[in-house]
Design a protein around this motif. Sequence first.
Motif, PDB file in Angstrom:
ATOM      1  N   LEU A   1     -19.996   5.302 -16.793  1.00  0.00           N
ATOM      2  CA  LEU A   1     -18.779   6.072 -16.563  1.00  0.00           C
ATOM      3  C   LEU A   1     -18.234   5.858 -15.298  1.00  0.00           C
ATOM      4  O   LEU A   1     -17.021   5.692 -15.043  1.00  0.00           O
ATOM      5  CB  LEU A   1     -18.893   7.304 -17.196  1.00  0.00           C
ATOM      6  N   ARG A   2     -19.204   6.050 -14.244  1.00  0.00           N
ATOM      7  CA  ARG A   2     -18.429   6.020 -12.916  1.00  0.00           C
ATOM      8  C   ARG A   2     -17.881   4.582 -12.639  1.00  0.00           C
ATOM      9  O   ARG A   2     -16.681   4.581 -11.913  1.00  0.00           O
ATOM     10  CB  ARG A   2     -19.712   6.020 -11.894  1.00  0.00           C
ATOM     11  N   ASN A   3     -18.451   3.478 -13.119  1.00  0.00           N
ATOM     12  CA  ASN A   3     -18.078   2.261 -13.050  1.00  0.00           C
ATOM     13  C   ASN A   3     -16.477   1.870 -13.794  1.00  0.00           C
ATOM     14  O   ASN A   3     -15.679   1.664 -13.130  1.00  0.00           O
ATOM     15  CB  ASN A   3     -18.830   1.380 -13.458  1.00  0.00           C
TER      16      ASN A   3
ATOM     17  N   LEU B   1     -10.518   2.416 -13.629  1.00  0.00           N
ATOM     18  CA  LEU B   1      -9.579   3.040 -14.206  1.00  0.00           C
ATOM     19  C   LEU B   1      -8.696   3.632 -13.114  1.00  0.00           C
ATOM     20  O   LEU B   1      -7.701   3.541 -13.020  1.00  0.00           O
ATOM     21  CB  LEU B   1      -9.992   4.379 -15.081  1.00  0.00           C
ATOM     22  N   ASN B   2      -9.510   4.032 -12.037  1.00  0.00           N
ATOM     23  CA  ASN B   2      -8.674   4.397 -10.662  1.00  0.00           C
ATOM     24  C   ASN B   2      -7.998   3.470 -10.188  1.00  0.00           C
ATOM     25  O   ASN B   2      -6.737   3.664  -9.719  1.00  0.00           O
ATOM     26  CB  ASN B   2      -9.867   5.192  -9.855  1.00  0.00           C
ATOM     27  N   GLY B   3      -8.630   2.192 -10.026  1.00  0.00           N
ATOM     28  CA  GLY B   3      -7.882   0.851  -9.534  1.00  0.00           C
ATOM     29  C   GLY B   3      -6.771   0.748 -10.385  1.00  0.00           C
ATOM     30  O   GLY B   3      -5.436   0.364  -9.669  1.00  0.00           O
ATOM     31  N   LYS B   4      -6.772   0.931 -11.855  1.00  0.00           N
ATOM     32  CA  LYS B   4      -5.689   0.309 -12.532  1.00  0.00           C
ATOM     33  C   LYS B   4      -4.734   1.617 -12.531  1.00  0.00           C
ATOM     34  O   LYS B   4      -3.540   1.692 -12.571  1.00  0.00           O
ATOM     35  CB  LYS B   4      -6.201   0.319 -14.106  1.00  0.00           C
ATOM     36  N   ASN B   5      -5.211   2.724 -12.450  1.00  0.00           N
ATOM     37  CA  ASN B   5      -4.149   3.935 -12.160  1.00  0.00           C
ATOM     38  C   ASN B   5      -3.452   3.657 -11.040  1.00  0.00           C
ATOM     39  O   ASN B   5      -2.231   4.092 -10.993  1.00  0.00           O
ATOM     40  CB  ASN B   5      -5.290   5.336 -12.309  1.00  0.00           C
ATOM     41  N   THR B   6      -4.262   3.434  -9.824  1.00  0.00           N
ATOM     42  CA  THR B   6      -3.456   3.384  -8.572  1.00  0.00           C
ATOM     43  C   THR B   6      -2.212   2.325  -8.823  1.00  0.00           C
ATOM     44  O   THR B   6      -1.138   2.620  -8.264  1.00  0.00           O
ATOM     45  CB  THR B   6      -4.596   2.691  -7.324  1.00  0.00           C
ATOM     46  N   GLU B   7      -2.541   1.018  -9.402  1.00  0.00           N
ATOM     47  CA  GLU B   7      -1.518   0.232  -9.734  1.00  0.00           C
ATOM     48  C   GLU B   7      -0.594   0.783 -10.620  1.00  0.00           C
ATOM     49  O   GLU B   7       0.644   0.332 -10.389  1.00  0.00           O
ATOM     50  CB  GLU B   7      -2.247  -1.084 -10.547  1.00  0.00           C
ATOM     51  N   LEU B   8      -0.924   1.531 -11.752  1.00  0.00           N
ATOM     52  CA  LEU B   8       0.066   2.143 -12.436  1.00  0.00           C
ATOM     53  C   LEU B   8       0.948   3.085 -11.630  1.00  0.00           C
ATOM     54  O   LEU B   8       2.035   3.051 -11.972  1.00  0.00           O
ATOM     55  CB  LEU B   8      -0.481   2.868 -13.706  1.00  0.00           C
ATOM     56  N   GLU B   9       0.392   3.734 -10.704  1.00  0.00           N
ATOM     57  CA  GLU B   9       1.093   4.938 -10.290  1.00  0.00           C
ATOM     58  C   GLU B   9       2.110   4.001  -8.990  1.00  0.00           C
ATOM     59  O   GLU B   9       3.181   4.591  -8.875  1.00  0.00           O
ATOM     60  CB  GLU B   9       0.313   5.664  -8.906  1.00  0.00           C
ATOM     61  N   ARG B  10       1.630   3.079  -8.710  1.00  0.00           N
ATOM     62  CA  ARG B  10       2.676   2.129  -7.795  1.00  0.00           C
ATOM     63  C   ARG B  10       3.693   1.516  -8.563  1.00  0.00           C
ATOM     64  O   ARG B  10       4.458   1.754  -8.038  1.00  0.00           O
ATOM     65  CB  ARG B  10       1.782   0.949  -7.193  1.00  0.00           C
ATOM     66  N   ALA B  11       3.220   1.243  -9.694  1.00  0.00           N
ATOM     67  CA  ALA B  11       4.520   0.641 -10.762  1.00  0.00           C
ATOM     68  C   ALA B  11       5.342   1.603 -11.039  1.00  0.00           C
ATOM     69  O   ALA B  11       6.705   1.495 -11.032  1.00  0.00           O
ATOM     70  CB  ALA B  11       3.789  -0.066 -11.769  1.00  0.00           C
ATOM     71  N   ASN B  12       4.793   2.761 -11.516  1.00  0.00           N
ATOM     72  CA  ASN B  12       5.662   4.046 -11.643  1.00  0.00           C
ATOM     73  C   ASN B  12       6.680   4.376 -10.722  1.00  0.00           C
ATOM     74  O   ASN B  12       7.683   4.704 -10.728  1.00  0.00           O
ATOM     75  CB  ASN B  12       4.652   5.158 -12.225  1.00  0.00           C
ATOM     76  N   GLU B  13       5.905   4.381  -9.368  1.00  0.00           N
ATOM     77  CA  GLU B  13       6.935   4.725  -8.403  1.00  0.00           C
ATOM     78  C   GLU B  13       8.042   3.740  -7.994  1.00  0.00           C
ATOM     79  O   GLU B  13       9.089   3.864  -7.665  1.00  0.00           O
ATOM     80  CB  GLU B  13       5.882   4.660  -6.849  1.00  0.00           C
ATOM     81  N   GLU B  14       7.539   2.399  -8.162  1.00  0.00           N
ATOM     82  CA  GLU B  14       8.469   1.463  -7.916  1.00  0.00           C
ATOM     83  C   GLU B  14       9.733   1.452  -9.049  1.00  0.00           C
ATOM     84  O   GLU B  14      11.043   1.450  -8.898  1.00  0.00           O
ATOM     85  CB  GLU B  14       7.899  -0.207  -8.196  1.00  0.00           C
ATOM     86  N   LEU B  15       9.194   1.978 -10.357  1.00  0.00           N
ATOM     87  CA  LEU B  15      10.220   2.160 -11.339  1.00  0.00           C
ATOM     88  C   LEU B  15      10.966   3.448 -11.091  1.00  0.00           C
ATOM     89  O   LEU B  15      12.190   3.403 -11.489  1.00  0.00           O
ATOM     90  CB  LEU B  15       9.443   2.504 -12.748  1.00  0.00           C
ATOM     91  N   ARG B  16      10.524   4.521 -10.575  1.00  0.00           N
ATOM     92  CA  ARG B  16      10.939   5.803 -10.174  1.00  0.00           C
ATOM     93  C   ARG B  16      12.120   5.396  -9.148  1.00  0.00           C
ATOM     94  O   ARG B  16      13.319   5.842  -9.388  1.00  0.00           O
ATOM     95  CB  ARG B  16      10.233   6.689  -9.764  1.00  0.00           C
TER      96      ARG B  16
END
Length: 611
Positions: free
Chosen positions: A306-308, A313-328
Amino acid sequence: MPIFEWDDCYRVDIESVDEQHQQLFDMINRLDEGLRTGSDDTLIVDLLEQLFDYTKYHFANEEKMMAQPSFDERIFDLHKAEHAIFIDKMVAAKKAHEEGSSRLSGDLMGVLVSWLIDHIVGTDRRMADEFQKIRNPDRVNQVEPGKQSSPSGSVAPNLIAALRESQDRFKDLTDAVPALIWMTGSDQERQYFDRQWQEFTGFDLAALRAKWRDCLHPDDHVGVEAGLVKAHTERTACDYRYRLRRADGKYRWIHESVVPRYVKGQEFLGLVGCGLDVTNEMKAKVILERANETLEKEVAKRTRQLRNTLDELNGKNTELERANEELRIAQNSLVQSEKMKSIGQLAAGVAHEINTPSQYIADNTRFLQEAYDDISVLIDKMNGLAANSDVPVKSEVIQKALEEVDIEFLRKEIPCAIGASLDGVDQVTRIVKALKDFSRPSNDKEDVILNQAIDSTITVATNEWSSVAEVEVDLDPALPAVFCQRAEFNQVILNALVNSAYAIGQVVGDGLEKKGRITVSTRQVDDVAEICIADTGCGMSPDVMAKAFDPFFTTKGVGDGMGQGLSTAYAIVVDKHGGTIALDSEVGQGTRLTIRLPIEKAASADTPVAA
């Protein structure tokens, strides 16, 4: 069986005393029966109280009989002393029972037996002899045969039988209990083993007394001996677990509890132990420990997985947050672009609305300037005539001057020009005030009078709807102020008016032949302010309504809109103000937009009220 049975050997030939003795026998037997059968404490206390009270009554009766001048004072004093001793013992027995003494039965029965043998048969017999001596001095020391026979021949067998019955009852009880019970003497040697011990180990009682230690698991000898020595020397209870070899050679786990035993609450007699077979519990414990160990390993393994996964997921979440920020950022840019476009359209519309009254204000002002020039010429001529006293003033001359400046026209048109100019000024003032109210910066919530905000927005947006529709308002004058962000509320109303005007334009075209209608109404429903904006436009299909609040969704042509109007209104009403916004539309019938905002009070009474 009763511990005492009445016999003639107990008679002292004093009728009242013999009757009271028989009553005491009955009471003692009832008390013994209650103690032997483990009756309720309430019954035991009640029997003790009855025996105590009746004994005092009996003693008082005897002492009253002996209180005569002819009675031997030595016998009287001895009798009273024994009465007092017995009363003290009864009081002590009662106290022991109240304090929960486990040896009450032996103590109390010992007192009663001693008193029965020594007092009733001995002291009471001497009292009876003294009364006989007083009544018949000639019969001194003459006793009827059988009257001095010792009661021990009758009492002892009964007591032995009662003791044996008690022992049998104890043995039957221990044999019936599914537990390994044993007892030691004061020398620490085990004297008694119950039937469970014999069946469990396969040894008889004699063999167990000599070999019980041989049944212990070699690894448990030291622990068991240490527990027994401590319990014996410190006179304390203890418990421990050990393995005991069964008759088939297999070892079973035993949980044993040991307590000291006493006689009369003081003298230490030895220990008594009670063991229970807990092998299944120990096996379950081992299985549980192994299961826990396996579970812990599995949990650790799953935790690593689960940690792995979480790291991924944290890495993907970071990418998603970055994409969301760009979208915002992109969305904000589009929203700002849309706002700037709206501001440009509003500015153009306001300029157009101001231009018309400004034009005829300017025209009227030029007319007034020309009229003023003509009147000035007339005034100059009149002043010249008045100053030249040599020239007679004739009406023809004055009439000619008046006709030259067309005074009648000026008298008619100047007031009209002035009135029209003032109307234009008022119209410009109203537009400027509405624009000022609409565009006033406001980032914080405040108490807003929604009716005034709606009026200002309608005025500012006149150029958006005036060519295709007429606006009707039905605003509730009793609607209270609502705690909200005024600028954002104005934006919601503006977006709704623009959408309604566009929908009506799809029906009436340029509006030269007919115009549509936009109706804006407000009312209070419970603790909610309701704003409705209805139009007679083209309406929407169910599919369009389902996507109406989605960002970037639009039915307008390219360049006419970016699909931000209703999505922005939804974010303002629902997300920022906790309200609701709903659409009701039918193709060809128009659309009704209903906005509901909670009527909240400002945090401070000093909060300003804004339109």
